[in-house]
Enzyme design. Structure first.
Site, short mmCIF file in Angstrom:
data_model
loop_
_atom_site.label_atom_id
_atom_site.label_comp_id
_atom_site.label_asym_id
_atom_site.label_seq_id
_atom_site.Cartn_x
_atom_site.Cartn_y
_atom_site.Cartn_z
CG ASP A 1 -10.68 -1.81 12.03
OD1 ASP A 1 -9.72 -1.10 11.68
OD2 ASP A 1 -10.58 -3.04 12.22
NE ARG B 1 2.07 -1.22 22.63
CZ ARG B 1 2.46 -1.89 21.55
NH1 ARG B 1 3.40 -2.79 21.63
NH2 ARG B 1 1.91 -1.63 20.41
CG ASN C 1 -6.48 1.48 9.18
OD1 ASN C 1 -5.34 1.09 8.94
ND2 ASN C 1 -7.45 0.64 9.53
CD GLN D 1 -10.67 -7.54 -8.51
OE1 GLN D 1 -11.75 -7.45 -7.92
NE2 GLN D 1 -10.43 -8.51 -9.38
CG HIS E 1 -10.15 -3.18 7.92
ND1 HIS E 1 -9.33 -3.74 8.89
CD2 HIS E 1 -11.17 -4.05 7.73
CE1 HIS E 1 -9.87 -4.88 9.28
NE2 HIS E 1 -10.97 -5.09 8.59
CG LEU F 1 -3.07 4.36 16.02
CD1 LEU F 1 -3.57 5.55 15.21
CD2 LEU F 1 -1.62 4.07 15.68
CG ASN G 1 -2.18 -0.87 0.91
OD1 ASN G 1 -3.05 -0.49 0.13
ND2 ASN G 1 -2.22 -2.06 1.51
#
Ligand code: GAR
Length: 207
Positions: A151, A66, A108, A179, A110, A94, A14
């Protein structure tokens, strides 16, 4: 000029579609400032280098916990003062501080038609395994703004892809990339770079 930072974790096809889009004019008014990977072995970093784009690795393994990683990541990102952050196969959750600071300025890609096969646990091949296990006949890809959820942010563009008899997760992944993903991600960046996307009432609208 829209200054973007692209975040990656893996192969970077990508990212390649974005680099190619800028080169061939499918994406206008846009410059890639840097590519940031959480994975030192990401082939995406090689792609950045091959195109003279700064590539940086910030791995959680370099930090004690983290929180320290999240802080270092955000600090590095802020140095570029990007107009837009593009998650192109970036498989890291994130930090909240980042989604808040960059509200409606992170997108983003997905590999499914959200809200199908998305959320925690659905990434990479797992998305296509889920689609095949459910027996859907149409899948696709989605570009969306990133909010605090997984998402769940406003959907900018989607493109459908047919599932074919005999598909494996890998063959389906490849078709969805060719595609759908490699088309709608550059297209979304171009739309944003030209002021053609707004968010109203929590939904993205094309102007
Ligand atoms: C792509 O299929 C992308 O949609 C997916 O990871 C792959 C990365 O490929 N992203 C997610 O699953 C995010 N939840 P690439 O490194 O070749 O671009």
């Amino acid at each position: 000029m829209l200054n973007i930072v692209v975040c990656v974790s893996g192969g970077g096809t990508n990212l390649q579609a974005i680099i190619d889009g800028i080169q061939n004019g499918a994406i206008t008014n846009t410059r890639i400032q840097a590519v940031i990977s959480n994975n030192p072995g990401a082939y995406a970093l090689e792609r950045a280098k091959a195109h003279g784009v700064e590539g940086v690795c910030i791995s959680p393994k370099q930090y004690p916990d983290r929180e320290a990683f999240n802080e270092a990541f955000l600090e590095r990102l802020n140095r570029y003062r990007p107009d837009l952050i593009v998650l192109a196969g970036f498989l890291v959750v994130l930090p909240k501080a980042m989604t808040q600071q960059y509200k409606n300025r992170i997108i983003n890609i997905h590999p499914s038609l959200i809200p199908s096969f998305c959320g925690t646990g659905y990434y990479g091949l797992k998305v296509h395994e889920g689609a095949l296990a459910r027996g859907v006949k149409v899948t696709g890809a989605t570009v969306h703004f990133v909010d605090e959820g997984t998402d769940t942010g406003p959907i900018i563009l989607q493109h459908p892809v047919m599932v074919e008899p005999g598909d494996t997760p890998k063959s389906l992944q490849q078709r969805v990339m060719e595609q759908a993903e490699w088309k709608i991600l550059p297209q979304a960046i171009d739309l944003i770079a030209n002021g053609k996307v707004a968010v109203e009432d929590g939904k993205a609208v094309l102007l």
